[in-house]
Write an enzyme that holds these catalytic residues in place. Sequence first.
Site, PDB file in Angstrom:
ATOM      1  N   TYR A 108      -2.878  -3.144 -44.115  1.00 43.63           N
ATOM      2  CA  TYR A 108      -3.485  -2.490 -45.276  1.00 43.63           C
ATOM      3  C   TYR A 108      -4.898  -2.947 -45.603  1.00 43.63           C
ATOM      4  O   TYR A 108      -5.603  -2.260 -46.331  1.00 43.63           O
ATOM      5  CB  TYR A 108      -2.603  -2.709 -46.505  1.00 43.63           C
ATOM      6  N   LEU A 109      -5.267  -4.130 -45.134  1.00 43.30           N
ATOM      7  CA  LEU A 109      -6.570  -4.658 -45.536  1.00 43.30           C
ATOM      8  C   LEU A 109      -7.604  -4.386 -44.464  1.00 43.30           C
ATOM      9  O   LEU A 109      -7.476  -4.881 -43.335  1.00 43.30           O
ATOM     10  CB  LEU A 109      -6.452  -6.159 -45.794  1.00 43.30           C
TER      11      LEU A 109
END
Length: 593
Positions: free
Chosen positions: A551-552
């Site tokens: 997600y990052l």
Amino acid sequence: MRLLWLGVLSRRFQHVPLRDTCRQASRGAKANKAGWEEKVENSVKWRQLEHKGPYFTPAYEPLPDGVHFFYDGKPVKLSVAAEEVATLYGKMLHLECATKEVFQRNFFRDWRKEMTAEERKLITHLDKCDFVEIHKHFMEKTEARRTLPREKKQKLKEEAEKLQQEFGYCILDGHREKIGNFKTEPPGLFRGRGDHPKMGMLKRRVMPEDVVINCSRDSKIPKPPAGHQWKEVRSDNTVMWLAAWMENIQNTFKYIILNPSSKLKGEMDWHKYEVARRLRGVVNKIRAQYQADWKSPEMKKRQLAVALYFIDKLALRTGNEKEEGETADTVGCCSLRVEHVRLHGKADGQEHVVELDFLGKDSIRYNNRVTVEKLVFQNLQHFMEDKDPGDNLFDALTTASLNKHLQSLMEGLTARVFRTYNASVTLQEQLRVLTRAEDSLTSKVLAYNRANRAVAILCNHQRAIPKTFEKSMQKLQQKIETKKAQVTEAQVELEKLKADLRTRGGSKSKSFLRKQQRLLKLEEQLARLHKKATDKEENKQVALGTAKLNYLDPRISIAWCKRFGVPIEKIYHKTQRERFAWAFNRADKDFEF
DNA sequence: TGACCGACTTAGCAGTGTCTTC
DNA sequence: GAAGACACTGCTAAGTCGGTCA
């Protein structure tokens, strides 16, 4: 551009005739000149793909003579097929899942299918079966492997490396790329997560006859193991998999795919984050619209607006419908039921509090109390009116209609993009708030972990508390106490020297300076231990890895490392650095998500 | 339009390897 | 050098979502 390919792209897997399939999308030449964006958009994944096919699990090795299975107290020599399945159960005897009734029932039913008629007649009750010798045998084998002398371990490592070299790489568009999983999954007893109705079922051995090979037409076609043949060999350059087979538990496909470090996976990753970055430009408009839609006279519109609010604010998953009885009972946003929601007009000194309590992906519990806007609260009250606990909260909404709506707001926008977007934005913001340039390296890394943790909490990435947590925490506390005592001792000694100095006068001696330095060092060590303990405590139930990997946007972390002089190895270990290789030259210190 | 399918991403866990401490 | 702690990796389950088909 994508539409042009619709006809070519999708053909039902099992309807494709054997051996003569070729779906090489001819836009490859154009992709040659084009950048990543176009390559991803036009669905051509490769122009050349060559590999050796999967490595198959070695054949079953029967139990040695001294290891017996007992039925009703008497030793029984089982047929090879029945014995193999018995060993799968015997290996799992110590696991909690093997004690569950569903697991045992499913196992016994599938095991009996593997038995000869005679065995089936004899073995009728699982509780009369004794697998203890089998279990002991495999435990001893594991232990023997663990305590193998260094040279033998080295030899095994070399053999594994040889296998990796032979089967673990492919040639993709002229580059040698690592394969993610080059081995077929071995036979075993299915272990679903949570209360899975199929736990204990026999996952059967994958044979070459089950496997579809995907490679380029003009490449060296992989040879099936002697005496076997592939189910099919095809050449489809619109997909990324190298080989596939259907597993027998849920009747879904399993794929041999590239390692995340591969260029192609990197391109897909980059594309995912670029879509999320585009959301940044329209997110305020989207938020304004769904807030306005809370007042819509149309029920469907209001449900969509509230669901989207949850997805955006709470980072809930979309929540596709699932077939009842086929999987554990888990839900996401669109599949929330009335029983998962509690409304509190007033709670904890706040107004309009919504409590969500449900099992999400992997049967991980989501339990959160959150204050919402009055209109959201009123809408929820309305959605729940005259419904039973088991009824859908958003009964006028499907994930398909939700995503269709999102597509109309921004090309490529789906519900899960909000998770990526909010996760990356949270990381960037938290790093900004928590990092100070003058801090020590340890403090900066702690700040990063805290920012990472904020995202993991937002996305509800939980893990089981490590079994050794309490013990290692106690040890750490002990270390802190010892260090504190050392600091106090050093302080007392220094005070004495200071008093001496005051009485005698003159300049600070070498011994004084040494003691002063020692005290400083001890205090630093104590501070480090405190930070370690804090980090450990805050992390005990939070899984940081999932957010970091999925997600990052890695460019945020790389830019932060560059800006604050933090070595990248402190944030990403070797395989993670390989996975995010695509991001390294795409993020200078000023990169903004 | 909804059920189903295929291909991909996302997910936690367990086993293994390596580092640290005594 | 052994034991324990922790980091890392591999494994595979469980999601999402775009597509077809009836």
